[in-house]
Design a protein around this motif. Structure first.
Motif, PDB file in Angstrom:
ATOM      1  N   THR A  22       0.838  -1.202   0.000  1.00  5.41           N
ATOM      2  CA  THR A  22       0.000   0.000   0.000  1.00  5.41           C
ATOM      3  C   THR A  22       0.872   1.251   0.000  1.00  5.41           C
ATOM      4  N   VAL A  23       1.899   1.249   0.830  1.00 10.90           N
ATOM      5  CA  VAL A  23       2.835   2.381   0.872  1.00 10.90           C
ATOM      6  C   VAL A  23       3.516   2.545  -0.479  1.00 10.90           C
ATOM      7  N   HIS A  25       2.385   1.711  -3.351  1.00 13.47           N
ATOM      8  CA  HIS A  25       1.402   2.243  -4.300  1.00 13.47           C
ATOM      9  C   HIS A  25       1.237   3.755  -4.149  1.00 13.47           C
ATOM     10  N   TYR A  26       1.004   4.200  -2.924  1.00 15.28           N
ATOM     11  CA  TYR A  26       0.680   5.615  -2.721  1.00 15.28           C
ATOM     12  C   TYR A  26       1.894   6.541  -2.758  1.00 15.28           C
ATOM     13  N   THR A  27       3.094   5.994  -2.563  1.00 11.93           N
ATOM     14  CA  THR A  27       4.297   6.835  -2.661  1.00 11.93           C
ATOM     15  C   THR A  27       4.907   6.775  -4.052  1.00 11.93           C
ATOM     16  N   HIS A  28       4.304   5.963  -4.922  1.00 13.76           N
ATOM     17  CA  HIS A  28       4.778   5.825  -6.301  1.00 13.76           C
ATOM     18  C   HIS A  28       6.253   5.423  -6.350  1.00 13.76           C
ATOM     19  N   GLN A  42       2.716  -4.512 -10.056  1.00 14.74           N
ATOM     20  CA  GLN A  42       2.136  -3.429  -9.259  1.00 14.74           C
ATOM     21  C   GLN A  42       1.539  -2.315 -10.123  1.00 14.74           C
ATOM     22  N   HIS A  43       2.001  -2.194 -11.358  1.00 14.04           N
ATOM     23  CA  HIS A  43       1.482  -1.156 -12.245  1.00 14.04           C
ATOM     24  C   HIS A  43       0.487  -1.701 -13.277  1.00 14.04           C
ATOM     25  N   THR A  48      -5.520  -2.907  -9.147  1.00 15.19           N
ATOM     26  CA  THR A  48      -6.642  -2.196  -8.525  1.00 15.19           C
ATOM     27  C   THR A  48      -7.944  -2.920  -8.847  1.00 15.19           C
ATOM     28  N   ILE A  52      -9.623   0.808  -6.298  1.00 13.37           N
ATOM     29  CA  ILE A  52      -8.985   0.615  -4.992  1.00 13.37           C
ATOM     30  C   ILE A  52      -7.810  -0.342  -5.167  1.00 13.37           C
ATOM     31  N   PRO A  53      -6.622   0.030  -4.686  1.00 17.49           N
ATOM     32  CA  PRO A  53      -5.483  -0.890  -4.788  1.00 17.49           C
ATOM     33  C   PRO A  53      -5.790  -2.217  -4.080  1.00 17.49           C
ATOM     34  N   VAL A  56      -4.675  -2.486  -0.531  1.00 18.10           N
ATOM     35  CA  VAL A  56      -5.551  -1.909   0.493  1.00 18.10           C
ATOM     36  C   VAL A  56      -6.642  -2.916   0.862  1.00 18.10           C
TER      37      VAL A  56
END
Length: 131
Positions: A22-23, A25-28, A42-43, A48, A52-53, A56
């Protein structure tokens, strides 16, 4: 060690993996990866669900499984089984996606697959033994 304690420990381990992803994902940022396929996975479009990832969703599911382990009774045990088996089925689908669609393997996803498998076995065992 009781089954409930084992379920909680395994679920918290799964939550740690999901929290890391999750980190990421959100920190790119790129995940630490020895397989070379983590970033591709992951990309991908499979990372998702309804925007939603999936990390998460996994984090929420693992925390819910851990919460069921904190409660005695058949209802909590059954809820844990439903969550764990749903997570196992979804993980199997994502493993198929990695192999057949994305053509890349993510070590973190494989770790999740192993953890959710153990959680499912423990949750089923608990349900069978719950008074």
């Amino acid at each position: 060690m009781t089954l409930r304690r084992a379920i909680a420990i395994v679920a918290l381990g799964g939550a740690a993996v999901a929290a890391y992803l999750t980190v990421v994902h959100y920190t790119h940022t790129s995940p630490i990866c020895t397989t070379g396929g983590c970033e591709k996975v992951q990309h991908s479009g499979y990372a998702t669900l309804a925007g939603i990832p999936v990390a998460v969703l996994g984090l929420i599911a693992y925390l819910a499984i851990a919460a069921t382990a904190a409660v005695r009774g058949v209802g909590a045990a059954l809820t844990g089984v439903v969550l764990a088996l749903t997570g196992l089925a979804f993980s199997a689908y994502l493993l198929w996606a990695q192999l057949a669609r994305i053509h890349a393997i993510c070590q973190w996803c494989l770790a999740n697959d192993a953890i959710v498998s153990v959680a499912a076995v423990l949750c089923v065992a608990r349900l069978l033994r719950e008074p």
